[in-house]
Design a protein around this motif. Structure first.
Motif, PDB file in Angstrom:
ATOM      1  N   ASN A 155       0.803  -1.224   0.000  1.00 14.19           N
ATOM      2  CA  ASN A 155       0.000   0.000   0.000  1.00 14.19           C
ATOM      3  C   ASN A 155       0.837   1.275   0.000  1.00 14.19           C
ATOM      4  O   ASN A 155       0.282   2.366  -0.098  1.00 14.19           O
ATOM      5  CB  ASN A 155      -0.962   0.008   1.185  1.00 14.19           C
ATOM      6  CG  ASN A 155      -2.112  -0.954   0.988  1.00 14.19           C
ATOM      7  OD1 ASN A 155      -2.316  -1.490  -0.090  1.00 14.19           O
ATOM      8  ND2 ASN A 155      -2.867  -1.184   2.038  1.00 14.19           N
ATOM      9  N   SER A 156       2.147   1.152   0.080  1.00 14.71           N
ATOM     10  CA  SER A 156       2.999   2.339  -0.001  1.00 14.71           C
ATOM     11  C   SER A 156       3.139   2.837  -1.439  1.00 14.71           C
ATOM     12  O   SER A 156       3.700   3.903  -1.666  1.00 14.71           O
ATOM     13  CB  SER A 156       4.393   2.039   0.574  1.00 14.71           C
ATOM     14  OG  SER A 156       5.121   1.174  -0.301  1.00 14.71           O
ATOM     15  N   THR A 157       2.603   2.105  -2.406  1.00 11.22           N
ATOM     16  CA  THR A 157       2.804   2.457  -3.810  1.00 11.22           C
ATOM     17  C   THR A 157       2.294   3.830  -4.221  1.00 11.22           C
ATOM     18  O   THR A 157       2.867   4.418  -5.137  1.00 11.22           O
ATOM     19  CB  THR A 157       2.205   1.388  -4.747  1.00 11.22           C
ATOM     20  OG1 THR A 157       0.819   1.258  -4.453  1.00 11.22           O
ATOM     21  CG2 THR A 157       2.907   0.072  -4.591  1.00 11.22           C
ATOM     22  N   PRO A 158       1.240   4.398  -3.605  1.00  7.42           N
ATOM     23  CA  PRO A 158       0.879   5.753  -4.028  1.00  7.42           C
ATOM     24  C   PRO A 158       2.018   6.752  -3.816  1.00  7.42           C
ATOM     25  O   PRO A 158       2.063   7.794  -4.454  1.00  7.42           O
ATOM     26  CB  PRO A 158      -0.321   6.103  -3.134  1.00  7.42           C
ATOM     27  CG  PRO A 158      -0.942   4.794  -2.823  1.00  7.42           C
ATOM     28  CD  PRO A 158       0.234   3.845  -2.685  1.00  7.42           C
ATOM     29  N   HIS A 159       2.954   6.410  -2.946  1.00  5.43           N
ATOM     30  CA  HIS A 159       4.077   7.305  -2.660  1.00  5.43           C
ATOM     31  C   HIS A 159       5.342   6.944  -3.433  1.00  5.43           C
ATOM     32  O   HIS A 159       6.288   7.720  -3.467  1.00  5.43           O
ATOM     33  CB  HIS A 159       4.393   7.274  -1.159  1.00  5.43           C
ATOM     34  CG  HIS A 159       3.183   7.421  -0.308  1.00  5.43           C
ATOM     35  ND1 HIS A 159       2.471   8.596  -0.201  1.00  5.43           N
ATOM     36  CD2 HIS A 159       2.509   6.521   0.444  1.00  5.43           C
ATOM     37  CE1 HIS A 159       1.430   8.418   0.587  1.00  5.43           C
ATOM     38  NE2 HIS A 159       1.427   7.176   0.993  1.00  5.43           N
ATOM     39  N   SER A 160       5.373   5.746  -4.051  1.00  6.77           N
ATOM     40  CA  SER A 160       6.634   5.278  -4.621  1.00  6.77           C
ATOM     41  C   SER A 160       6.566   4.754  -6.041  1.00  6.77           C
ATOM     42  O   SER A 160       7.594   4.410  -6.605  1.00  6.77           O
ATOM     43  CB  SER A 160       7.192   4.157  -3.733  1.00  6.77           C
ATOM     44  OG  SER A 160       6.293   3.069  -3.693  1.00  6.77           O
ATOM     45  N   ALA A 161       5.397   4.665  -6.634  1.00  8.49           N
ATOM     46  CA  ALA A 161       5.259   3.968  -7.916  1.00  8.49           C
ATOM     47  C   ALA A 161       5.646   4.811  -9.128  1.00  8.49           C
ATOM     48  O   ALA A 161       5.678   4.296 -10.225  1.00  8.49           O
ATOM     49  CB  ALA A 161       3.829   3.453  -8.086  1.00  8.49           C
ATOM     50  N   GLY A 162       5.959   6.070  -8.969  1.00 12.28           N
ATOM     51  CA  GLY A 162       6.175   6.948 -10.109  1.00 12.28           C
ATOM     52  C   GLY A 162       7.370   6.630 -10.990  1.00 12.28           C
ATOM     53  O   GLY A 162       7.353   6.917 -12.168  1.00 12.28           O
ATOM     54  N   GLY A 163       8.419   6.020 -10.455  1.00 13.19           N
ATOM     55  CA  GLY A 163       9.640   5.827 -11.223  1.00 13.19           C
ATOM     56  C   GLY A 163       9.659   4.619 -12.127  1.00 13.19           C
ATOM     57  O   GLY A 163      10.517   4.516 -12.997  1.00 13.19           O
ATOM     58  N   LEU A 164       8.731   3.680 -11.948  1.00 16.50           N
ATOM     59  CA  LEU A 164       8.702   2.461 -12.753  1.00 16.50           C
ATOM     60  C   LEU A 164       7.380   2.354 -13.492  1.00 16.50           C
ATOM     61  O   LEU A 164       6.367   2.867 -13.034  1.00 16.50           O
ATOM     62  CB  LEU A 164       8.839   1.224 -11.839  1.00 16.50           C
ATOM     63  CG  LEU A 164      10.128   1.080 -11.045  1.00 16.50           C
ATOM     64  CD1 LEU A 164      10.033  -0.107 -10.089  1.00 16.50           C
ATOM     65  CD2 LEU A 164      11.314   0.902 -11.986  1.00 16.50           C
ATOM     66  N   ASP A 165       7.402   1.632 -14.628  1.00 20.17           N
ATOM     67  CA  ASP A 165       6.115   1.391 -15.270  1.00 20.17           C
ATOM     68  C   ASP A 165       5.333   0.375 -14.434  1.00 20.17           C
ATOM     69  O   ASP A 165       5.874  -0.273 -13.538  1.00 20.17           O
ATOM     70  CB  ASP A 165       6.289   0.946 -16.726  1.00 20.17           C
ATOM     71  CG  ASP A 165       6.929  -0.422 -16.891  1.00 20.17           C
ATOM     72  OD1 ASP A 165       6.694  -1.327 -16.067  1.00 20.17           O
ATOM     73  OD2 ASP A 165       7.677  -0.598 -17.885  1.00 20.17           O
ATOM     74  N   ARG A 166       4.048   0.240 -14.732  1.00 14.25           N
ATOM     75  CA  ARG A 166       3.165  -0.574 -13.887  1.00 14.25           C
ATOM     76  C   ARG A 166       3.641  -2.018 -13.775  1.00 14.25           C
ATOM     77  O   ARG A 166       3.663  -2.600 -12.703  1.00 14.25           O
ATOM     78  CB  ARG A 166       1.741  -0.523 -14.417  1.00 14.25           C
ATOM     79  CG  ARG A 166       0.758  -1.173 -13.461  1.00 14.25           C
ATOM     80  CD  ARG A 166      -0.599  -1.392 -14.103  1.00 14.25           C
ATOM     81  NE  ARG A 166      -1.570  -1.900 -13.165  1.00 14.25           N
ATOM     82  CZ  ARG A 166      -1.555  -3.133 -12.670  1.00 14.25           C
ATOM     83  NH1 ARG A 166      -0.601  -3.982 -13.007  1.00 14.25           N
ATOM     84  NH2 ARG A 166      -2.488  -3.529 -11.808  1.00 14.25           N
ATOM     85  N   ALA A 167       4.013  -2.628 -14.898  1.00 11.33           N
ATOM     86  CA  ALA A 167       4.422  -4.035 -14.878  1.00 11.33           C
ATOM     87  C   ALA A 167       5.675  -4.234 -14.030  1.00 11.33           C
ATOM     88  O   ALA A 167       5.760  -5.186 -13.245  1.00 11.33           O
ATOM     89  CB  ALA A 167       4.656  -4.541 -16.296  1.00 11.33           C
ATOM     90  N   ALA A 168       6.638  -3.334 -14.174  1.00 11.43           N
ATOM     91  CA  ALA A 168       7.874  -3.449 -13.392  1.00 11.43           C
ATOM     92  C   ALA A 168       7.598  -3.248 -11.910  1.00 11.43           C
ATOM     93  O   ALA A 168       8.150  -3.962 -11.057  1.00 11.43           O
ATOM     94  CB  ALA A 168       8.908  -2.440 -13.886  1.00 11.43           C
ATOM     95  N   MET A 169       6.728  -2.292 -11.583  1.00  7.86           N
ATOM     96  CA  MET A 169       6.397  -2.058 -10.178  1.00  7.86           C
ATOM     97  C   MET A 169       5.652  -3.246  -9.597  1.00  7.86           C
ATOM     98  O   MET A 169       5.929  -3.668  -8.468  1.00  7.86           O
ATOM     99  CB  MET A 169       5.564  -0.780 -10.033  1.00  7.86           C
ATOM    100  CG  MET A 169       5.389  -0.339  -8.605  1.00  7.86           C
ATOM    101  SD  MET A 169       6.986   0.123  -7.871  1.00  7.86           S
ATOM    102  CE  MET A 169       6.489   0.498  -6.202  1.00  7.86           C
ATOM    103  N   ALA A 170       4.723  -3.811 -10.347  1.00  5.10           N
ATOM    104  CA  ALA A 170       3.978  -4.980  -9.874  1.00  5.10           C
ATOM    105  C   ALA A 170       4.912  -6.151  -9.615  1.00  5.10           C
ATOM    106  O   ALA A 170       4.805  -6.828  -8.587  1.00  5.10           O
ATOM    107  CB  ALA A 170       2.901  -5.374 -10.889  1.00  5.10           C
ATOM    108  N   GLU A 171       5.839  -6.380 -10.510  1.00  8.99           N
ATOM    109  CA  GLU A 171       6.798  -7.484 -10.334  1.00  8.99           C
ATOM    110  C   GLU A 171       7.693  -7.244  -9.128  1.00  8.99           C
ATOM    111  O   GLU A 171       7.945  -8.156  -8.334  1.00  8.99           O
ATOM    112  CB  GLU A 171       7.637  -7.651 -11.609  1.00  8.99           C
ATOM    113  CG  GLU A 171       8.571  -8.846 -11.557  1.00  8.99           C
ATOM    114  CD  GLU A 171       7.854 -10.181 -11.387  1.00  8.99           C
ATOM    115  OE1 GLU A 171       8.421 -11.078 -10.729  1.00  8.99           O
ATOM    116  OE2 GLU A 171       6.728 -10.339 -11.900  1.00  8.99           O
ATOM    117  N   LEU A 172       8.177  -6.031  -8.969  1.00  6.22           N
ATOM    118  CA  LEU A 172       9.025  -5.702  -7.821  1.00  6.22           C
ATOM    119  C   LEU A 172       8.256  -5.910  -6.513  1.00  6.22           C
ATOM    120  O   LEU A 172       8.764  -6.537  -5.572  1.00  6.22           O
ATOM    121  CB  LEU A 172       9.518  -4.257  -7.925  1.00  6.22           C
ATOM    122  CG  LEU A 172      10.352  -3.744  -6.744  1.00  6.22           C
ATOM    123  CD1 LEU A 172      11.657  -4.519  -6.620  1.00  6.22           C
ATOM    124  CD2 LEU A 172      10.625  -2.252  -6.909  1.00  6.22           C
TER     125      LEU A 172
END
Length: 195
Positions: A155-172
């Motif tokens: 749930n921290s993603t609203p603060h951290s997801a900007g630097g990666l595309d969605r697929a890369a962020m989901a995998e990470l």
């Protein structure tokens, strides 16, 4: 409730979620909520009793959707842990404003709906606890703490997801969250002089 009323309520809920996420519950007035959907502030009362009722409905909806979605995925999957992780990650990445409001604004909900929201949230966590415990037996309190920490990570993603595309962020997130849930704590010996 007719279709037009349901659609209007959905518009109000979406606008309120966005405003509450950006400016906080106390940073938004009834007039601003109405204006966001082309209504006067007082006209908003035809749909909701007030800001508290609006927030309560948003949080009840989020909690219910997360819980139901988790239960459905666990019962339909050969790998319930991956299914829960994918569900929570998708929800967090696809609905960052909802996650922000969900994480931050519960104290502003009146007591009765707040208790119901908490009950649903606990049921969702217990779904996770059962799945994780089947995969990694350990003390229940430790499993529950790991689940809470992992959901917090996702749930921290609203603060951290900007630097990666969605697929890369989901995998990470999936890799990190799964590792956290299945990690075996290392017993630590206190170093001499450590507090």
């Amino acid at each position: 409730m007719d279709i037009g009323t349901r659609e209007r309520r959905a518009q109000i809920l979406a606008a309120a979620t966005d405003l509450f996420a950006r400016r906080g519950y106390h940073g938004v007035s009834i007039s601003e909520l109405g204006a966001a959907v082309g209504l006067t502030g007082p006209a908003l009362y035809r749909h909701f009793k007030g800001k508290e009722a609006l927030l309560a409905e948003i949080l009840l909806d989020i909690s219910t959707r997360l819980h139901r979605g988790g239960v459905e995925r666990v019962s339909a999957s050969a790998d319930p842990l991956d299914a829960l992780l994918d569900w929570q990650i998708s929800f967090a990445l696809d609905h960052p404003a909802l996650i922000t409001v969900h994480e931050r604004e519960l104290p502003h909900v009146p007591e009765v709906p707040r208790r119901e929201i908490r009950r649903i949230q606990r049921a969702y966590v217990e779904e996770w606890v059962g799945v994780v415990a089947a995969r990694m037996p350990r003390p229940e309190a430790e499993t529950r703490a790991a689940v809470h920490a992992t959901i917090g990570l996702i749930n921290s993603t609203p603060h951290s997801a900007g630097g990666l595309d969605r697929a890369a962020m989901a995998e990470l997130l999936h890799t990190m969250a799964k590792a956290a849930l299945l990690a075996v704590p290392v017993a630590r010996e206190a170093a001499p002089g450590a507090i």
